[in-house]
Design a protein around this motif. Sequence first.
Motif, short mmCIF file in Angstrom:
data_model
loop_
_atom_site.label_atom_id
_atom_site.label_comp_id
_atom_site.label_asym_id
_atom_site.label_seq_id
_atom_site.Cartn_x
_atom_site.Cartn_y
_atom_site.Cartn_z
N LEU A 40 3.45 11.53 -0.67
CA LEU A 40 3.55 10.17 -0.15
C LEU A 40 2.16 9.54 -0.11
O LEU A 40 1.27 10.02 0.59
CB LEU A 40 4.16 10.18 1.25
CG LEU A 40 4.28 8.83 1.94
CD1 LEU A 40 5.08 7.84 1.10
CD2 LEU A 40 4.90 8.98 3.32
N VAL A 41 1.97 8.48 -0.88
CA VAL A 41 0.67 7.82 -0.99
C VAL A 41 0.77 6.42 -0.40
O VAL A 41 1.28 5.50 -1.04
CB VAL A 41 0.21 7.74 -2.46
CG1 VAL A 41 -1.12 7.02 -2.57
CG2 VAL A 41 0.11 9.14 -3.07
N PRO A 42 0.31 6.24 0.84
CA PRO A 42 0.33 4.91 1.45
C PRO A 42 -1.04 4.24 1.35
O PRO A 42 -2.05 4.81 1.73
CB PRO A 42 0.66 5.23 2.92
CG PRO A 42 0.11 6.62 3.14
CD PRO A 42 -0.07 7.28 1.81
N THR A 43 -1.07 3.03 0.81
CA THR A 43 -2.35 2.33 0.72
C THR A 43 -2.63 1.56 2.00
O THR A 43 -1.71 1.18 2.72
CB THR A 43 -2.37 1.35 -0.47
OG1 THR A 43 -1.44 0.29 -0.25
CG2 THR A 43 -2.03 2.06 -1.77
N SER A 44 -3.90 1.36 2.28
CA SER A 44 -4.35 0.54 3.41
C SER A 44 -5.07 -0.66 2.83
O SER A 44 -6.06 -0.50 2.12
CB SER A 44 -5.29 1.34 4.32
OG SER A 44 -6.04 0.48 5.15
N SER A 45 -4.59 -1.87 3.11
CA SER A 45 -5.18 -3.07 2.50
C SER A 45 -6.65 -3.25 2.90
O SER A 45 -7.49 -3.56 2.05
CB SER A 45 -4.38 -4.31 2.87
OG SER A 45 -4.42 -4.54 4.26
N TYR A 46 -6.93 -3.04 4.19
CA TYR A 46 -8.32 -3.22 4.65
C TYR A 46 -9.23 -2.21 3.96
O TYR A 46 -10.29 -2.56 3.42
CB TYR A 46 -8.41 -3.06 6.17
CG TYR A 46 -9.83 -3.11 6.69
CD1 TYR A 46 -10.40 -4.32 7.06
CD2 TYR A 46 -10.61 -1.96 6.78
CE1 TYR A 46 -11.71 -4.38 7.53
CE2 TYR A 46 -11.92 -2.01 7.24
CZ TYR A 46 -12.47 -3.22 7.61
OH TYR A 46 -13.77 -3.27 8.05
N ALA A 47 -8.81 -0.94 3.99
CA ALA A 47 -9.64 0.12 3.41
C ALA A 47 -9.81 -0.08 1.91
O ALA A 47 -10.90 0.08 1.36
CB ALA A 47 -9.01 1.48 3.70
#
Length: 275
Positions: A40-47
Motif C-alpha cells: 500500500l503506497v499512500p502519497t502525502s501532498s505536502y511531503a
Amino acid sequence: MLENKVEQFRKAHKKDQPLVLINCWNVASATELTKKTIKLVPTSSYAMSTHYGYQDGETMPFTEILDYIKQMGPITNYITADIESGYASTLTDLAENIEALIDIGVVGINIEDKRPNTEVLYTITEQSERLDSIKQQLNTIKKDLFINVRTDTYFTGDIIKNNQDEQVLNQTIHRIKAYEKTGIDGIFIPGLKNKENIKKIANETTVPLNIMLDIHEDSIEEYLNTGISRISFGPSIYLLYNENTSKNLNHFYTALIADITQYEEQKSIELFKIK
C-alpha cells in the motif's frame, strides 16, 4: 483487475483493526517501502510537493504528479493518491483528473473540502456537487475508486480549541452525513485528536473513519478501540526522515516498521502486506 484491487483495499478498512498508512514523499521512498512487503503506497501532498521543490497547495503540476505515481508501480502496488482539493477549477476538470488517476492504476484518493491555498471550506452543497461529479464519472467509465473525503473542520484555525468545541464536532458530523449521501467510501479528519469526539463521530458515520497522527508525538495504541478504521501519518514521516543524519531509506524503514509491527503481530492494526 483494478476493480478487484479497489475492493481488496476497501475491505481492509476495519474498526477493530485499523489500516495503517505509511505515507510516501517520492518515488524512492515508495519503492523502498514496497521492498518491505508493504504494497500500500499512500502519497502525502505536502511531503511530495515539498520534496520536489513546490509549495503545498496545488502548485505542483498535476501531470507531474501522475508521472511520479506511474513510477511507483501502480500495476503491482496499491496506490492511494492525496490530490488536495482535486487540482481542478471546474467539475469537468475534476472528472478528467479522476479518470487520469484511474487510467494509471490508482485505487484510492484523498480529496479535501477546503479551497486551495485558503482557510475557507467549500460549502456542503459545493463539495457534494464535486463528489457527485466524481461518482458520475466513475459510473460513466464503469470504474471503481476508493474515495476518502477529507474535511478540514478541525484542521482550520486553532486545532487545540477545535478539539474542545462542540460546535466544530456538530459541524463535522453534519458535513459527513451530507457527503455520505454522495456514495463516498471514507471520511478523513486531520487535526482531530479528542478521543471522545472520535468515538462520537465513528458512531455517527456509516463509512470508515480516518485520522492523522504525528509519527513523532502520537502513539497508535492510544487511538485503538476508538472506532477508527484508518490511520495516516501525513507529512510527519517525511519530516522524521529529513531529521535523520543518515538518509539510508532501507535503515529508516526497517526501524520505523519495527516499531509498528508489534501492533500488527497483536492483530491490532493492518499494514496491508501482500505476500
